[in-house]
Structures are given as C-alpha cells and as structure tokens.
Design an enzyme around this catalytic site. Sequence first.
Site, PDB file in Angstrom:
ATOM      1  N   GLU A 128     -28.591 -55.521  48.601  1.00  5.04           N
ATOM      2  CA  GLU A 128     -28.713 -56.980  48.591  1.00  5.04           C
ATOM      3  C   GLU A 128     -30.135 -57.457  48.343  1.00  5.04           C
ATOM      4  O   GLU A 128     -30.351 -58.444  47.639  1.00  5.04           O
ATOM      5  CB  GLU A 128     -28.183 -57.574  49.904  1.00  5.04           C
ATOM      6  CG  GLU A 128     -26.661 -57.551  50.032  1.00  5.04           C
ATOM      7  CD  GLU A 128     -26.114 -56.240  50.574  1.00  5.04           C
ATOM      8  OE1 GLU A 128     -26.936 -55.359  50.907  1.00  5.04           O
ATOM      9  OE2 GLU A 128     -24.882 -56.091  50.674  1.00  5.04           O
ATOM     10  N   HIS A 168     -18.912 -59.394  60.389  1.00  7.48           N
ATOM     11  CA  HIS A 168     -18.321 -59.941  59.167  1.00  7.48           C
ATOM     12  C   HIS A 168     -17.674 -61.308  59.396  1.00  7.48           C
ATOM     13  O   HIS A 168     -16.795 -61.702  58.650  1.00  7.48           O
ATOM     14  CB  HIS A 168     -17.244 -58.997  58.608  1.00  7.48           C
ATOM     15  CG  HIS A 168     -17.761 -57.735  58.013  1.00  7.48           C
ATOM     16  ND1 HIS A 168     -18.224 -56.689  58.765  1.00  7.48           N
ATOM     17  CD2 HIS A 168     -17.903 -57.347  56.716  1.00  7.48           C
ATOM     18  CE1 HIS A 168     -18.611 -55.700  57.973  1.00  7.48           C
ATOM     19  NE2 HIS A 168     -18.436 -56.069  56.724  1.00  7.48           N
TER      20      HIS A 168
END
Lengths: 339, 373, 331
Positions: free
Chosen positions: A72, A141
Amino acid sequence: MARMISYRDAINEALTLEMERDETVIVMGEDNAGGASAGSPGEEDAWGGVLGVTKGLYGKFPGRVLDTPISESAFVGAAVGAATAGLRPVAELMFIDFMGVCFDQIFNQAAKFRYMFGGKAVTPVVIRTMYGAGLRAAAQHSQVLYPLFTHIPGLKVVVPSSPYEAKGLLIQAIRDNDPVIFCEHKAMYDVQGDVPEGAYAIPFGEANVVRDGDDVTIVALGRMVSVAEEAAKELAANGIEAEIVDPRTTSPLDTETILESVERTGRLVVVDESSPRCSVGRDISAIVAEQSFGALRGPIQVVTPPHTPVPFSDVLEDLYVPSAQDVVNAVKTVADWKR
Amino acid sequence: MSDIIKVVMPKWGLSMTTGRVTEWLVDEGDEVSPGDDLLEIDTDKIAGALESPGGGILRRQIAQIDESIPVGATIGLLAPAEVSEEEIEKAARIAREELDSGSVEDVAGPEVGKVAVKGREIAFARLGTEGEDIVLVHGYGGDKNSWLFVQEPLSAAYVVDAIDLPGHGESSKDVGDGSLDVLVEAVTGYLAEQGIERAHLVGHSLGGAVVTAAAAAAPERVASLTLIAPAGYGPAINATYLRGFAGAQSRRQLQPHLGDLYGDPSLATRQLADDLMKFKRLDGVDEALNAILGTLLDGDAPGIDVAPLLAGIDVPVQVVWGDADAVIAASNAQGLDDRSVVTTLPGVGHMAHMEQPSAVVTAITSAVEAANG
Amino acid sequence: MTDRATVRTEQGLDADGLRDAYRMMRTIREFEERLHTEFATGDIPGFVHLYAGEEASATGVCTNLDGRDSIASTHRGHGHCIAKGVEVKGMMAEIYGKATGTCRGKGGSMHIADLSKGMLGANGIVGGGPPLICGTALAAKIQGTGGVSVAFFGDGASNQGTTLEAMNLAAVWNLPAIFVAENNGYAESTSSNWSVAADNIADRAAGFGMPGVIVDGFDFFAVHEAAGEAIARARAGGGPTLIEVKFTRYYGHFEGDQQTYRADEVAHAREELDCLKRFRARVIETGELTAAELDAIDAEVLQLIEESVTEAKAAPVPTADDLLTDVYITY
C-alpha cells in the site's frame, strides 16, 4: 425516471464514465483487475477488486487499470506522485484499516503538498476505501476511520450514503483538484437505489436534507443515514418529526445546513458509526454547542458504537453497530428532557 | 360485481412502486362525481390528490391511513346504491386479502424509450393504448414527469406521450444554439419518427411556444393545441426567476426562486428543489439551460414571439392560465387570438398542470373534441 | 540549468556541459557553506541539513535529466533542488522563511519543491520520496513522454519499507525509475555500517530483479556515467536501477550537530577526495576547461549567493493572510 442499480454498480459507473471522459483518469489497486492481468493463469479480469467494484474496467480501458502488489505504501504513494504529474489516479485502499501501512503517503505527502509548496502543487488523487462493520470481518477489517482523515487539513473526505450519492460524489472526487478520501461502506454494496444514467457531480460541502421535520435534527453519516431513516419512521408514528441531514462530506463540512436545522428544531442527535472519541459525531456536536447553544432545548445526543474494537461474533457485532432503536432512544432522551 | 368501480393506487412516474394514503377526503357513504378529489396520496417523490375514476357512492375505504400500498392495488370501492352490501363486502374482502398477501399484480407502467431526431435522442413515456395521439411538451427546466397528474387520466381514452425536450430529462443534453428551431424540430421530428400522423399537442410555458411553432412548421401533423401558461405570447416574463433557475448551483441558491412557480409557494418543497438540482447537475444541463435562456430572454424582455404564428394555424386552441402565475403573467393571454378558449384558474400559479390537473385534462379533452367537432 | 537538452555526448560532456556541471556543483557548495555560516548567526529558523561534500551525486545524476524528468529528494535536499533547476534566490528566501521564497515561506528548508521543474520536493519524511517517483514514472510511461524519475534517498531511508516497496513496485510495473541511495555513512548519528544489514545498499537490487551499481560519490564523472547508463536504459523501457553513491557529508546531520559520533574523516575527505577539487584538476589536466574559466564561474557563483542572502534578508515576511491560504484549491 427510475433506474435502480446497486451502490457497487453506481461506483463502477462513475469510474467508467470518468475514464471515458478523461483519459488521464487511471485506476490502481490490489486485485483491481486480478487474474491474468497480474500474471495468474485464470481469467483476465477475474476479480475486479476484492468485492467486484472495478469489474469490467480492465477490458474497457487497456493500460489504465493497474493491478498492484500488496504494497500500500508504494502504490498509494505512486498514485499521489502520478497526480502531481498530470494523471488523475483513483487508488483503491482495499480496507480503510490498511491506512496504517500507508498513512504517511496520504497525510504527510498528498495532504501537505498544496500548502507546504506555497500553493503551487495540484494533487488530484482519489483514494477509494471500504469501511464499516456488518460483514463479520472483525477488528482489522471493519473500522470506521474517516475521522482520522477528516482531522488532516489538505484532505477532503467523502462518506456517501446511497447509490445516487456514491456516483455523483465519486465523479466530483475524480474531477476535484485536491486529494480526496472516498469512504465506501462495505455492507452497502448491494443496496439498490435510483441512479441517473448520465454523469453528474455532487459538490462537496453541501449537506443533503434526506427528510424534513421540525421536532429534532438527526445528522447521520454514510450507512447511518438509512438507520436514521428507519428511526424517523418509528418516531413519526409517535408524533415526532425528525429532520435528517446527511453531510455527505466530513471535510468540507456543511455546518450551515446543520446549524439552520438545529436553529429550527432545537434538538440534535448525531449518528456516527465511528468510535466515539474525537469522532465526526462529537465534532458536529461541539460545533453546534458552540454556535447554536441558544437554540438548544435539550442536551445533544451522539449515537456511536462503544469505545471498543469491532468484535467478530455476530451477536457482539450487532450489539456494536448503532441501531434504529438506539437512535429512537436518543431522540426520546432529548425530546423528553426537562431542565 | 360489474357495477363496482375499483379505486386503485395510481402510478405517478416510473419510480413509484408504492404510495401511502395520508387522508381520505370523502367519507364512506358519500356520493362522488368523476374527477372529484377522493383522497390524498404521498410517495417518496410527490404528494397529491387522487381524482375519482368514476361516479357513485364511496362504499369502502380499503386502504388505511399511512399504510404502504403497492401501485395497482385496490384502495377503495365505488358503486351505485343498488349494489348489495353483500357484494361490496365480498369485493372488499378480496381486496384486503390481496393487500395483506402482497399478491397485487404489477401495473403496466408507461412504455418508455428514446427515438433519434437529428442526431439527438428524445426520450418519451407513453401511457394508453387506444385513441388519438396526444403529445405533452414540458417547460423550461421541466421534464416528461411533470405531466404525471394529467397523463394518467387522459390515458384511459388516448395514447398520451410525454416527451423530454433536448437538454432536459433523459434526452440528449446538446441543444445546439439553443434556439426555438432546435426544440421545434425535436417535436416535429418526434412525431415523424414515431409515425404519429396527427397529434394533439399540449405545451407548458416554453413548451407552449414550442408546440405553437411546431404546429406552424408542420400543420398537417397537428390536430389541436392546448397551451398552459405559454411563453411567446406577450411582454410579461419573470427574467429574475429564469436567470435564478439557470444560475443556481445549489439547493440553497435554487430554493428561493421556486416559490415563483406555484400559486401556493409552500408547494415549492425541498424535495422539488432536490429533484431539480439532480437534473441540473447532470453533465451538459447547465450549458443547455444557459443556451435556451438566451432564446427565452432578450435582456429582461421575452426573446421569443410566437403570437403571429398562431394566425396561420387552423386548429382549435385551448389555453389554461393561473391568475397567480408569477413566471409568465396571465395578462399575456391578451396576446392570443379570438379563437383561443382561455380558462383562467384563480389562485393557481405557473404550474397549472400540477396545481389543478383536472382543469388541464378538461381543456385538453375539449381541444380534442373541438378538433373532431 | 537542466532546461537545456542533455549535455552528454558519446565521449561524455562537451565544454558547455562541463561548465554547467561545475557551476552546479559550485553553486551547491557555496549555498551550503554560506548557510553554515549564516545559521550560526541565529537568523535562520528551524532545521537545516547541509549537502556539502555530496555535490557530485545530485549533479552527476541531474546533468543526465531534462524537462521531462522528475526527482524526489530528502531532508538534505538543497543540492537536488539546485541540480534540478530550482531558482537559487527563491530557495534562499524560503530557508529564511520569507514571502518571496520558493514555497512562500510555508515549506522551509526541508520542503523546497518546484513541480514546474520536476522537483517533487525535499522531504521531511525519511523514505517519503521513493513511492512518489513511482507515480511520476508511471505518468511518464502512460503518457509516453519518455520521462524518467529519480528518487534520491539516504542510507537511513534504504531501510524504510517505503523505499523497498517502491523498488519492488517499480520493477513489477517496469517503470522508468532510478533509485539513488546516497550513503554518506550516517543516518543521523547511526552508522550505515551498522544499520544496513547488507554489505552494500546496492546489493539489495538483486532482491528486486534490477541492476545495482556502486559509485564513488566524490567522483562526478563516475556518477554521471553510471546514472547516464541507468537513465538511458530506463528511457528505453529497460526498467529501474539502484545506484549506491558512497561518500561523506562535510557537516553534521543538521546544523548544530556536534558530531561526537564521528572520527576525523571530514578533514581527509575535504583535502583528498573533494568532488570540486577533483573535477577541477581533471578538466584542467585534459585541457577541456581552463583555470581562468573555472575561476570566473566561482566568482559568479559567489556573487549569486551573496545576492541571494542579501535579498532574502531584506525580503518581506508572510502576512497573517498567508496562514490560511493554499490548504486546498477549493474548499
């Protein structure tokens, strides 16, 4: 005329329309095409994003839909860099929770360029990211982290509450010349809504009044807008007409519409799925307390989850997320309040 | 059974799937005539009164207040006094069971589509399967959905097409130079493309000027004209409203102007402003509206004059004007010729077809009948 | 300075190219030496990290670049800015926090940037730059400009995940990207011999499937040649290269650093290895440039730096209004 499509398809359509309109728009992210495009032996466009949001773009826009390694920092940073060099990248940060491994590129780089470089930088990058509880995905998440981005000057933060909003706000995000964090609620991808076929842009910083009412103002964000609507129906049955305000963007924030509504209703309930401390809900509460204190007829109520990580067990997660009943109870608390 | 008239939940616009009865305006046992307001209906988009589909006694109110009712479901029963209570009770029971079981069949909505006219797509919605053709043309910034209270009742006896002018609704947003000719060609082209040999044209505001000019351009295709607060017939025009509408970039900027549309300004709801902003925010709409604004206005005065064209058109003309019209004042009716039958509606503003649809239905029906007369 | 097309010839640089390179290195040196002096007076706010001693790296790389190309820099970024053509007087004013500065006094020494020159900024975050140049390289690749992007970073940043991730991404996407690891021996006070687990930073290139090169950072010609080869390969679609430039910085991590962690390596470097001395000796020896020409450049550079400081000191400070501007383009 009505055309019902899902939140997922609305986002896909916004990307498609803008990629057709402007060849500098590119899309990148983990599994954004997925499959043969990234060296796998299977289908070319196998996944189209982990929840299928970018499905179909790869075939339509050769060379402009990029798969990335699970890296990322590198690809979010690359999106920021490419934005300074004439592209309009839309990078997908799969889960907002993953900001932990790339936040520097967002808040120290993208957010700062304009100011730090004396007004000479233009960084039209969009970071699309999934947030929110409801899929039993547990603590890493499921978080609602838009307040962290909202806190940073230089970033714009979008929290769309319906398919219509998602399409128009994403088109605006792509056309916008500042860095934009676009927060998609993962439990809303299959929500259907009336969405025009053509392209349209919803300006940032303009709240949407979802429902008119004179008795209480409910400010709700993202998925909490539908929770507030459910609560408003029950409240109406009990003679309380709630006005629901969806800010659409937490930065910029349309304080004017919120304050106008509270000046009329005298009561405020904020519904925010993020953790309570330093949340957008508390921020709105503080702004109203500072600027419309005289209009308030009872204490402001902020409905949020508890200050805990998001739990896994469905029993616990359902307890965690604010419910319509929580909103009804909060409204009754302020409506029944006596000095 | 045959004498029982079912009052059903209407379909006001394609997106409507359910509606709620907010108030019964007629009590059980009361006598009603066709066109009387029976009850108030609220949907996500719009609220309005449902006019009675026939005459008789309201024998049963099936729908309860605030109950969500699917489009097409029976919400009330009308019948003459001679129909037995036993028969009514049976029909009411069936209707109630249908509602409770959710087994109401989907009502056929309008047929919708697009036809290509001079490279532009013209969107339409057609209701009705038999009878002469009626084509409805909206005003500046409007669209085909603005006719929903008019199109449905007319569709019982006519094939009624509501179209979107270029730059509006779901039609192409390109309006070229925005001239009246572009809009007129869209209407005459639409008739040709659809194979409509002869139609009764109905136009509101800008649409009134468009259908007048269309009748002059293709007289063989036009059987009658019904003009609702038409543009192009006199000196009065509210330039501030038009510029405000065209220039508004937010609901906050738009809302103050919308009060000019209705005799009762409270009808200019937040929902209306939201819907108009949704339209204005579509790509290409601002450009289209600004181009057409250049046609509508010459400074602060009207930019179009279609009154001279009317003299050359040999068809019946019906005109409906609200005397509280704040956009195009009803005094402009003086610009019409003697053959025009003008109905002035007290207290009604610029949106007569929404504010008092029954009067507009009557006018259109009169025009059709006069043409066949 | 780098707006003119590349000055490289088959044999190396022509006389104009050599003069430009010398002027660039000398400008960086004088800029930094003067800052060292001025900082001690207390007139300069904040932190200043000087590039003196490292001039051959920025100059050797950037004399291979042109207007299509982008670079990202570090907290020790003055040299990279000058080498990529950022205007010297604006830089000096910026370091003094003045309204006439490159960033209107809102960036300072650690954030000087000029995107119009392809200079993406000095960067206060160690390892901040490498991901960014993957983006500019991607833009060049997609738009077919032939542009190459260069990330300068230190031995400290060579251990940052961002740098390693960026090298991997550049290789996966086959980007026209060059990674220049400027190993001056210390990350702040920590020796790179200790902090870098590999023998050389360049050895890490193998892990990303790209060429890795080690260059003497005091030798302008060596840097220029190695960078030239890597940049030409990148322009031709051959993908990224990692170049490790080894040298010594002449001053501390920041101005005010007492450098108690160091042995006396600087005196040796200044005397025996200095890039300007070596450059000067070589071009005079080959007859490509004369001592008089070089002296003239020295005098012009001194004059420029003198003017820069005088003007920066006299320049207006930002106003209260400037506090609130340029956070967003629209808000």
